[in-house]
Scaffold this active site. Sequence first.
Site, PDB file in Angstrom:
ATOM      1  N   GLY A 185       0.766  -1.279   0.058  1.00  0.00           N
ATOM      2  CA  GLY A 185       0.215  -0.151  -0.163  1.00  0.00           C
ATOM      3  C   GLY A 185       0.871   1.215  -0.144  1.00  0.00           C
ATOM      4  O   GLY A 185       0.172   2.364   0.019  1.00  0.00           O
ATOM      5  N   TYR A 191     -10.791   5.061 -11.280  1.00  0.00           N
ATOM      6  CA  TYR A 191     -10.404   5.546 -10.182  1.00  0.00           C
ATOM      7  C   TYR A 191     -10.353   7.220 -10.169  1.00  0.00           C
ATOM      8  O   TYR A 191      -9.972   7.876  -9.247  1.00  0.00           O
ATOM      9  CB  TYR A 191      -9.080   5.272  -9.574  1.00  0.00           C
ATOM     10  CG  TYR A 191      -8.900   3.638  -9.307  1.00  0.00           C
ATOM     11  CD1 TYR A 191      -9.894   2.906  -8.548  1.00  0.00           C
ATOM     12  CD2 TYR A 191      -7.893   3.182 -10.180  1.00  0.00           C
ATOM     13  CE1 TYR A 191      -9.373   1.443  -8.350  1.00  0.00           C
ATOM     14  CE2 TYR A 191      -7.431   1.784  -9.857  1.00  0.00           C
ATOM     15  CZ  TYR A 191      -8.259   1.106  -9.189  1.00  0.00           C
ATOM     16  OH  TYR A 191      -8.082  -0.536  -9.038  1.00  0.00           O
ATOM     17  N   TYR A 248      -0.822  -1.474 -12.062  1.00  0.00           N
ATOM     18  CA  TYR A 248      -2.517  -1.607 -12.347  1.00  0.00           C
ATOM     19  C   TYR A 248      -2.658  -0.899 -13.816  1.00  0.00           C
ATOM     20  O   TYR A 248      -3.558  -0.145 -14.090  1.00  0.00           O
ATOM     21  CB  TYR A 248      -3.075  -0.587 -11.347  1.00  0.00           C
ATOM     22  CG  TYR A 248      -2.793  -1.530  -9.832  1.00  0.00           C
ATOM     23  CD1 TYR A 248      -3.243  -2.858  -9.655  1.00  0.00           C
ATOM     24  CD2 TYR A 248      -1.864  -0.845  -8.900  1.00  0.00           C
ATOM     25  CE1 TYR A 248      -2.895  -3.423  -8.418  1.00  0.00           C
ATOM     26  CE2 TYR A 248      -1.570  -1.525  -7.668  1.00  0.00           C
ATOM     27  CZ  TYR A 248      -2.061  -2.700  -7.399  1.00  0.00           C
ATOM     28  OH  TYR A 248      -1.515  -3.319  -6.342  1.00  0.00           O
ATOM     29  N   CYS A 281     -15.468   3.603 -27.495  1.00  0.00           N
ATOM     30  CA  CYS A 281     -16.791   4.223 -27.551  1.00  0.00           C
ATOM     31  C   CYS A 281     -17.321   4.327 -26.411  1.00  0.00           C
ATOM     32  O   CYS A 281     -18.518   3.482 -25.714  1.00  0.00           O
ATOM     33  CB  CYS A 281     -17.726   3.211 -28.461  1.00  0.00           C
ATOM     34  SG  CYS A 281     -17.034   3.129 -29.935  1.00  0.00           S
ATOM     35  N   GLU A 322       4.269  -6.468   1.435  1.00  0.00           N
ATOM     36  CA  GLU A 322       3.638  -6.657   0.160  1.00  0.00           C
ATOM     37  C   GLU A 322       3.713  -5.458  -0.765  1.00  0.00           C
ATOM     38  O   GLU A 322       2.573  -5.329  -1.050  1.00  0.00           O
ATOM     39  CB  GLU A 322       2.372  -7.452   0.431  1.00  0.00           C
ATOM     40  CG  GLU A 322       2.575  -8.637   1.356  1.00  0.00           C
ATOM     41  CD  GLU A 322       1.111  -8.939   1.900  1.00  0.00           C
ATOM     42  OE1 GLU A 322       0.099  -8.300   1.346  1.00  0.00           O
ATOM     43  OE2 GLU A 322       0.787  -9.984   2.753  1.00  0.00           O
ATOM     44  N   PRO A 323       4.845  -5.000  -1.118  1.00  0.00           N
ATOM     45  CA  PRO A 323       4.499  -3.852  -1.983  1.00  0.00           C
ATOM     46  C   PRO A 323       4.372  -4.083  -3.419  1.00  0.00           C
ATOM     47  O   PRO A 323       4.969  -5.079  -3.867  1.00  0.00           O
ATOM     48  CB  PRO A 323       5.901  -2.783  -2.010  1.00  0.00           C
ATOM     49  CG  PRO A 323       6.878  -3.994  -1.551  1.00  0.00           C
ATOM     50  CD  PRO A 323       6.108  -5.072  -0.887  1.00  0.00           C
ATOM     51  N   GLY A 324       3.278  -3.365  -4.162  1.00  0.00           N
ATOM     52  CA  GLY A 324       3.110  -3.667  -5.574  1.00  0.00           C
ATOM     53  C   GLY A 324       3.452  -2.139  -6.261  1.00  0.00           C
ATOM     54  O   GLY A 324       4.551  -2.060  -6.746  1.00  0.00           O
ATOM     55  N   ARG A 325       2.733  -1.193  -6.077  1.00  0.00           N
ATOM     56  CA  ARG A 325       2.780  -0.141  -6.736  1.00  0.00           C
ATOM     57  C   ARG A 325       3.999   0.436  -6.406  1.00  0.00           C
ATOM     58  O   ARG A 325       4.574   1.371  -7.409  1.00  0.00           O
ATOM     59  CB  ARG A 325       1.555   0.718  -6.243  1.00  0.00           C
ATOM     60  CG  ARG A 325       1.419   2.311  -6.821  1.00  0.00           C
ATOM     61  CD  ARG A 325       0.407   3.351  -6.388  1.00  0.00           C
ATOM     62  NE  ARG A 325      -0.696   2.354  -5.779  1.00  0.00           N
ATOM     63  CZ  ARG A 325      -1.763   2.484  -6.605  1.00  0.00           C
ATOM     64  NH1 ARG A 325      -1.892   2.799  -7.549  1.00  0.00           N
ATOM     65  NH2 ARG A 325      -2.912   1.653  -6.101  1.00  0.00           N
ATOM     66  N   ARG A 336      -7.019   3.305 -15.541  1.00  0.00           N
ATOM     67  CA  ARG A 336      -7.092   4.032 -14.132  1.00  0.00           C
ATOM     68  C   ARG A 336      -7.904   5.085 -13.971  1.00  0.00           C
ATOM     69  O   ARG A 336      -8.674   5.439 -13.146  1.00  0.00           O
ATOM     70  CB  ARG A 336      -5.655   4.091 -13.282  1.00  0.00           C
ATOM     71  CG  ARG A 336      -5.080   2.693 -13.256  1.00  0.00           C
ATOM     72  CD  ARG A 336      -3.617   3.067 -12.376  1.00  0.00           C
ATOM     73  NE  ARG A 336      -4.021   3.143 -11.083  1.00  0.00           N
ATOM     74  CZ  ARG A 336      -3.817   4.402 -10.653  1.00  0.00           C
ATOM     75  NH1 ARG A 336      -3.244   5.502 -11.493  1.00  0.00           N
ATOM     76  NH2 ARG A 336      -3.996   4.741  -9.285  1.00  0.00           N
TER      77      ARG A 336
END
Length: 432
Positions: A238, A331, A387, A358, A288-291, A327
């Site tokens: 996070g 978001y 993401y 479209c 648990e880093p992703g971004r 994204r």
Amino acid sequence: MHLFHYANDRLFCEDVDLERVAQEHGTPTYVYSANTIRDHFRRLDSALGDLDHLICYAVKANSNRAILQLLAREGAAFDIVSGGELFRVLNAGGDAARCTFAGVGKSPDEIGYALDQQVYSFNVESIAELECINRIAAEKNVRAPIALRVNPDVAAETHRYISTGKSENKFGIALDLVRDIYAAAAKMSHVAIRGIQMHIGSQITDAKPFADAISKVAPLVAELKQRYAIEFFSIGGGMGIIYRRALESGTGKWWHDHGGESSAFSVADYASAIVPPLRELGVRVLVEPGRFLVGNAGVLLTRVRYIKKAARKTFVIVDAAMNDLIRPALYQSYHEIVPLIAPRDARVEPVDIVGPVCESGDFFAQDREMPPLQEGDLVAIMSAGAYGFVMASNYNSRPLSAEVLVSGDKFALVRERQSYFDLIRGEHDCDL
Ligand SMILES: *Cc1c(COP(=O)(O)O)cnc(C)c1O
């Protein structure tokens, strides 16, 4: 930190002129910087210092094999959320014994596969799931290593779709219920309690919510450690990244202060807030880093197709669309968009940058002050490494874009652009 910058008024990724990538592989194409990813991994690893820790890369952020390989070589472990992600990690040379398996809805097949491969831990989110894992492990006559995911009920200021640590989210088990479920797990013949896990949300730019969650859960960890063989405490991922003004260098003349900029997430602040309380617990710590690892390490290269002047707006229609990078539509997220050739002066005009799909929601930016753009110009949509491609779809029967990895002055295609035949693969004629 990232390695996208202007040199002689041209946008480079590390030592590669991005226009060369577009010429060789077309657009839209995702481009990732290997050394940015390595740098992020190493900075986090060294900030955690001599704390017994494991960095489990959250595969869902970007699951390209080349990136998994790169991180495996750096010594990363992996946090997976599906059987498909486990398959990818193993296929890329990762080790199942260094995989944690998260997610609220694991299927029996996925559980069986993860047991066969002997993952490090199942991070369990409900009693129903725990019973299912116990049953499948019994059939295989093995013991499933498990951790329970607790929901610490802390507010992390982020988009509501990516907040996970509040009691109204579907994730985790409430703090006041989790002891009973550990007791139930301890009685099950085919699970082995191995740890405890939490994850409070994504794109959190401040160390405080992490520290708050740890201080709420630490007493429980200490208590459980007395009773069970708790080997690890996973504090989730996070950590946020900068999306606004993600590119500072170059002429930068057209940059405006967009306001509302949240300050950069600091690994040093994060580590100094979390390491002391964690050290006291005396268990292995998983993050648990992703971004954080990949977000600023990727851009989406796209070419301007048309300029359309309407009554009140100018639309810049590019060849990437919401199916490539969802994204902004999903978001309302902000991505910096920069031309590959730096503008000569500070002239800007407000435009909407949109894709060909479209849907009115198919935009990358609205009323964005941009330097003058023309048909055929190349632009980079910044901070698209996390993401981005993983959420791409074939909507409007658009082939998935290519992916390229850059390291130093070299670049390689790490995923081919889909062909039209890929679009219909697996479909069958039928005359019922
Ligand atoms: C999504 C997720 C992560 C990674 O989140 P980032 O914001 O990308 O760091 C880590 N752990 C769990 C359980 C997740 O669901």
